[in-house]
Design a protein around this motif. Structure first.
Motif, PDB file in Angstrom:
ATOM      1  N   TYR A  45       1.009   4.409   8.115  1.00 14.78           N
ATOM      2  CA  TYR A  45       0.698   3.420   9.160  1.00 14.78           C
ATOM      3  C   TYR A  45       1.924   3.208  10.049  1.00 14.78           C
ATOM      4  O   TYR A  45       1.832   3.233  11.271  1.00 14.78           O
TER       5      TYR A  45
ATOM      6  N   CYS B  97       0.823  -1.216   0.000  1.00 13.78           N
ATOM      7  CA  CYS B  97       0.000   0.000   0.000  1.00 13.78           C
ATOM      8  C   CYS B  97       0.855   1.264   0.000  1.00 13.78           C
ATOM      9  O   CYS B  97       1.860   1.354   0.709  1.00 13.78           O
TER      10      CYS B  97
ATOM     11  N   ARG C 218       0.063   3.855   1.346  1.00 13.15           N
ATOM     12  CA  ARG C 218      -0.138   4.552   2.622  1.00 13.15           C
ATOM     13  C   ARG C 218       0.539   3.843   3.789  1.00 13.15           C
ATOM     14  O   ARG C 218       0.392   4.253   4.945  1.00 13.15           O
ATOM     15  N   ALA C 219       1.261   2.752   3.499  1.00 12.86           N
ATOM     16  CA  ALA C 219       1.856   1.959   4.581  1.00 12.86           C
ATOM     17  C   ALA C 219       2.855   2.772   5.398  1.00 12.86           C
ATOM     18  O   ALA C 219       3.041   2.523   6.595  1.00 12.86           O
TER      19      ALA C 219
HETATM   20  S1  SF4 Z   1      -4.275  -0.224   6.720  1.00 15.35           S
HETATM   21 FE1  SF4 Z   1      -3.477   1.698   5.875  1.00 15.35          FE
HETATM   22  S2  SF4 Z   1      -1.507   1.144   4.993  1.00 15.35           S
HETATM   23 FE2  SF4 Z   1      -2.648  -0.750   5.313  1.00 15.35          FE
HETATM   24  S3  SF4 Z   1      -3.691  -1.153   3.395  1.00 15.35           S
HETATM   25 FE3  SF4 Z   1      -5.107   0.036   4.647  1.00 15.35          FE
HETATM   26  S4  SF4 Z   1      -4.725   2.191   4.083  1.00 15.35           S
HETATM   27 FE4  SF4 Z   1      -3.015   0.973   3.336  1.00 15.35          FE
END
Ligand code: SF4
Ligand code: SF4
Length: 218
Positions: free
Chosen positions: A74, A68, A70-71
Protein backbone atom coordinates in the motif's frame (compact mmCIF):
# COMPACT_ATOMS: atom_id res chain seq x y z
CA UNK A 1 -26.40 -7.28 22.46
CA UNK A 2 -26.21 -3.70 23.70
CA UNK A 3 -29.30 -2.87 21.62
CA UNK A 4 -31.30 -5.43 23.58
CA UNK A 5 -29.85 -4.91 27.06
CA UNK A 6 -29.36 -1.15 26.96
CA UNK A 7 -26.63 0.94 28.54
CA UNK A 8 -27.96 0.55 32.09
CA UNK A 9 -27.48 -3.21 32.04
CA UNK A 10 -25.14 -4.75 34.63
CA UNK A 11 -24.48 -8.45 35.08
CA UNK A 12 -24.77 -10.16 38.49
CA UNK A 13 -21.06 -9.45 38.87
CA UNK A 14 -21.70 -5.77 38.16
CA UNK A 15 -20.19 -5.73 34.68
CA UNK A 16 -21.28 -3.77 31.63
CA UNK A 17 -21.79 -5.60 28.37
CA UNK A 18 -18.40 -6.69 27.05
CA UNK A 19 -18.16 -6.97 23.28
CA UNK A 20 -15.69 -9.30 21.59
CA UNK A 21 -16.52 -8.51 17.98
CA UNK A 22 -16.14 -10.60 14.86
CA UNK A 23 -18.12 -12.81 12.54
CA UNK A 24 -17.36 -15.13 14.22
CA UNK A 25 -15.04 -13.74 16.93
CA UNK A 26 -11.54 -15.16 16.93
CA UNK A 27 -11.49 -17.81 19.67
CA UNK A 28 -8.27 -16.55 21.26
CA UNK A 29 -9.72 -13.04 21.55
CA UNK A 30 -12.74 -14.46 23.31
CA UNK A 31 -10.86 -16.65 25.81
CA UNK A 32 -8.26 -13.97 26.46
CA UNK A 33 -10.96 -11.44 27.32
CA UNK A 34 -12.75 -13.86 29.64
CA UNK A 35 -9.45 -14.71 31.30
CA UNK A 36 -8.65 -11.03 31.80
CA UNK A 37 -12.05 -10.33 33.38
CA UNK A 38 -11.90 -13.39 35.63
CA UNK A 39 -8.36 -12.59 36.73
CA UNK A 40 -9.51 -9.09 37.66
CA UNK A 41 -12.52 -10.40 39.56
CA UNK A 42 -10.22 -12.74 41.46
CA UNK A 43 -8.02 -9.80 42.38
CA UNK A 44 -4.92 -11.15 40.68
CA UNK A 45 -4.77 -8.76 37.72
CA UNK A 46 -5.48 -5.08 37.05
CA UNK A 47 -8.79 -4.01 35.59
CA UNK A 48 -8.84 -4.79 31.86
CA UNK A 49 -9.13 -1.78 29.61
CA UNK A 50 -12.24 -1.51 27.45
CA UNK A 51 -13.08 1.16 24.89
CA UNK A 52 -16.26 3.25 24.74
CA UNK A 53 -18.11 0.39 23.01
CA UNK A 54 -17.05 -2.24 25.52
CA UNK A 55 -14.41 -3.84 23.30
CA UNK A 56 -11.16 -5.09 24.85
CA UNK A 57 -9.00 -2.05 24.08
CA UNK A 58 -5.75 -3.97 24.04
CA UNK A 59 -7.11 -6.12 21.19
CA UNK A 60 -9.20 -3.70 19.14
CA UNK A 61 -7.63 -0.24 19.30
CA UNK A 62 -5.55 -0.57 16.14
CA UNK A 63 -6.76 -0.94 12.59
CA UNK A 64 -6.15 -4.01 10.47
CA UNK A 65 -4.13 -1.86 8.14
CA UNK A 66 -1.68 -0.85 10.87
CA UNK A 67 -0.59 -4.45 11.31
CA UNK A 68 -1.17 -5.79 7.82
CA UNK A 69 1.53 -7.78 6.09
CA UNK A 70 0.52 -6.03 2.85
CA UNK A 71 0.85 -2.47 4.19
CA UNK A 72 4.24 -2.14 2.51
CA UNK A 73 2.57 -2.64 -0.87
CA UNK A 74 0.00 0.00 0.00
CA UNK A 75 2.71 2.41 1.01
CA UNK A 76 4.58 1.80 -2.27
CA UNK A 77 1.37 2.20 -4.27
CA UNK A 78 1.05 -1.31 -5.69
CA UNK A 79 -2.38 -2.94 -5.58
CA UNK A 80 -3.93 -6.31 -6.31
CA UNK A 81 -6.19 -6.53 -9.35
CA UNK A 82 -7.73 -9.86 -8.42
CA UNK A 83 -7.89 -12.43 -5.63
CA UNK A 84 -4.60 -14.27 -5.37
CA UNK A 85 -2.39 -11.29 -6.16
CA UNK A 86 0.19 -10.58 -3.49
CA UNK A 87 -0.22 -6.80 -3.25
CA UNK A 88 -2.51 -4.63 -1.13
CA UNK A 89 -6.18 -5.58 -1.50
CA UNK A 90 -7.76 -2.16 -1.09
CA UNK A 91 -8.86 -1.85 -4.69
CA UNK A 92 -10.68 -5.15 -4.55
CA UNK A 93 -12.62 -4.13 -1.49
CA UNK A 94 -10.40 -4.08 1.62
CA UNK A 95 -11.66 -1.80 4.40
CA UNK A 96 -8.64 -2.49 6.61
CA UNK A 97 -7.50 1.13 6.98
CA UNK A 98 -10.65 1.99 9.00
CA UNK A 99 -11.48 -1.32 10.66
CA UNK A 100 -10.39 -2.17 14.20
CA UNK A 101 -9.31 -5.79 14.27
CA UNK A 102 -6.21 -7.75 15.28
CA UNK A 103 -6.46 -10.61 12.78
CA UNK A 104 -3.13 -9.86 11.15
CA UNK A 105 -1.17 -10.50 14.34
CA UNK A 106 -3.51 -12.98 16.02
CA UNK A 107 -4.50 -15.09 13.03
CA UNK A 108 -7.74 -17.02 12.75
CA UNK A 109 -6.90 -20.24 14.59
CA UNK A 110 -3.79 -20.98 16.63
CA UNK A 111 -2.18 -17.80 15.29
CA UNK A 112 -2.46 -19.05 11.71
CA UNK A 113 -4.41 -17.72 8.74
CA UNK A 114 -6.83 -14.81 8.84
CA UNK A 115 -8.20 -12.62 6.05
CA UNK A 116 -5.43 -10.71 4.25
CA UNK A 117 -2.81 -13.10 5.65
CA UNK A 118 -4.30 -15.63 3.24
CA UNK A 119 -5.48 -13.28 0.52
CA UNK A 120 -8.92 -12.11 1.71
CA UNK A 121 -9.97 -8.46 1.78
CA UNK A 122 -11.32 -7.06 5.05
CA UNK A 123 -15.10 -6.63 4.95
CA UNK A 124 -15.29 -5.04 8.41
CA UNK A 125 -16.87 -7.89 10.35
CA UNK A 126 -15.71 -6.58 13.76
CA UNK A 127 -17.35 -3.20 13.32
CA UNK A 128 -20.80 -2.17 14.58
CA UNK A 129 -21.57 -0.90 11.07
CA UNK A 130 -21.12 -4.39 9.61
CA UNK A 131 -22.55 -5.48 7.24
CA UNK A 132 -24.74 -2.57 6.11
CA UNK A 133 -21.97 0.03 5.97
CA UNK A 134 -19.53 -2.23 4.16
CA UNK A 135 -21.63 -3.45 1.24
CA UNK A 136 -21.36 -4.19 -1.57
CA UNK A 137 -18.47 -6.41 -0.55
CA UNK A 138 -15.36 -6.61 -2.69
CA UNK A 139 -15.81 -3.12 -4.08
CA UNK A 140 -13.15 -0.50 -3.34
CA UNK A 141 -14.20 1.75 -0.42
CA UNK A 142 -14.87 5.27 -1.75
CA UNK A 143 -12.40 6.80 0.70
CA UNK A 144 -9.59 4.66 -0.63
CA UNK A 145 -9.57 6.54 -3.94
CA UNK A 146 -7.77 9.50 -2.42
CA UNK A 147 -5.25 7.55 -0.37
CA UNK A 148 -4.46 4.93 -3.01
CA UNK A 149 -3.97 7.64 -5.64
CA UNK A 150 -1.56 9.41 -3.30
CA UNK A 151 0.27 6.15 -2.63
CA UNK A 152 0.55 5.51 -6.37
CA UNK A 153 2.06 8.94 -6.94
CA UNK A 154 4.63 8.75 -4.17
CA UNK A 155 5.25 5.06 -4.80
CA UNK A 156 6.12 5.57 -8.46
CA UNK A 157 8.98 7.78 -7.28
CA UNK A 158 10.02 5.87 -4.15
CA UNK A 159 9.92 2.34 -5.57
CA UNK A 160 12.74 2.70 -8.13
CA UNK A 161 14.94 4.41 -5.54
CA UNK A 162 14.37 1.61 -3.07
CA UNK A 163 15.11 -1.07 -5.67
CA UNK A 164 18.42 0.66 -6.46
CA UNK A 165 19.34 0.77 -2.79
CA UNK A 166 18.16 -2.81 -2.33
CA UNK A 167 20.36 -3.97 -5.20
CA UNK A 168 23.31 -2.22 -3.61
CA UNK A 169 22.66 -3.70 -0.15
CA UNK A 170 22.64 -7.12 -1.80
CA UNK A 171 26.37 -6.83 -2.53
CA UNK A 172 29.29 -7.37 -0.21
CA UNK A 173 31.85 -4.59 0.11
CA UNK A 174 34.44 -6.96 -1.41
CA UNK A 175 32.28 -7.45 -4.50
CA UNK A 176 32.08 -3.70 -4.96
CA UNK A 177 35.85 -3.49 -4.76
CA UNK A 178 36.56 -6.36 -7.17
CA UNK A 179 33.65 -5.55 -9.43
CA UNK A 180 32.60 -9.22 -9.49
CA UNK A 181 29.68 -11.01 -7.84
CA UNK A 182 30.83 -14.64 -7.51
CA UNK A 183 27.37 -16.22 -7.55
CA UNK A 184 26.46 -19.22 -9.64
CA UNK A 185 22.77 -18.44 -9.19
CA UNK A 186 22.31 -15.97 -11.98
CA UNK A 187 23.12 -12.78 -10.09
CA UNK A 188 24.40 -9.94 -12.21
CA UNK A 189 28.08 -10.88 -12.58
CA UNK A 190 29.61 -7.43 -12.54
CA UNK A 191 29.37 -4.13 -10.74
CA UNK A 192 28.74 -1.29 -13.20
CA UNK A 193 29.91 2.29 -13.13
CA UNK A 194 26.36 3.35 -12.26
CA UNK A 195 26.44 0.95 -9.32
CA UNK A 196 29.70 2.43 -8.12
CA UNK A 197 28.44 5.98 -8.49
CA UNK A 198 25.24 5.18 -6.56
CA UNK A 199 27.23 3.40 -3.92
CA UNK A 200 29.56 6.35 -3.48
CA UNK A 201 26.86 8.98 -3.07
CA UNK A 202 24.57 6.78 -1.00
CA UNK A 203 27.34 5.97 1.45
CA UNK A 204 28.29 9.62 1.78
CA UNK A 205 24.72 10.41 2.72
CA UNK A 206 24.43 7.40 5.00
CA UNK A 207 27.50 8.32 6.99
CA UNK A 208 27.06 12.07 7.00
CA UNK A 209 27.40 13.32 10.55
CA UNK A 210 28.33 9.88 11.88
CA UNK A 211 32.12 10.16 11.54
CA UNK A 212 34.33 7.55 9.86
CA UNK A 213 35.28 7.32 6.21
CA UNK A 214 32.48 8.72 4.10
CA UNK A 215 33.48 7.18 0.79
CA UNK A 216 33.80 3.57 1.92
CA UNK A 217 31.22 0.87 1.37
CA UNK A 218 29.80 -1.35 4.08
S1 SF4 B 1 -5.79 -1.92 2.61
FE1 SF4 B 1 -4.10 -3.25 1.95
S2 SF4 B 1 -2.53 -2.96 3.50
FE2 SF4 B 1 -4.44 -2.18 4.35
S3 SF4 B 1 -5.33 -3.87 5.47
FE3 SF4 B 1 -6.17 -3.99 3.41
S4 SF4 B 1 -4.77 -5.36 2.28
FE4 SF4 B 1 -3.75 -4.73 4.16
S1 SF4 C 1 -13.06 -9.25 7.72
FE1 SF4 C 1 -11.81 -7.57 8.55
S2 SF4 C 1 -12.65 -7.25 10.59
FE2 SF4 C 1 -13.34 -9.28 9.95
S3 SF4 C 1 -11.77 -10.67 10.75
FE3 SF4 C 1 -11.19 -10.12 8.63
S4 SF4 C 1 -9.79 -8.41 8.88
FE4 SF4 C 1 -10.91 -8.63 10.81
Amino acid sequence: VMDFLGKEYRSVLGLNVVNVPGCSPVGDNFTETIAAVLAFLQGIAPVPEFDELGRPAWLFSETVHQGCTRAGYYEEGTFAHQEGDRECLVEIGCWGPVVQCNITSRGAINHLGGCMNVGGACIGCTMPGFPDKFTPFHKAPPGSMVSSTMSRMTGSFIRPLRRLSQRDRNREVLWDQTGVVPSGWGASGSVTLVDRGMDFFYNRLRRRGAGGKTGQSG
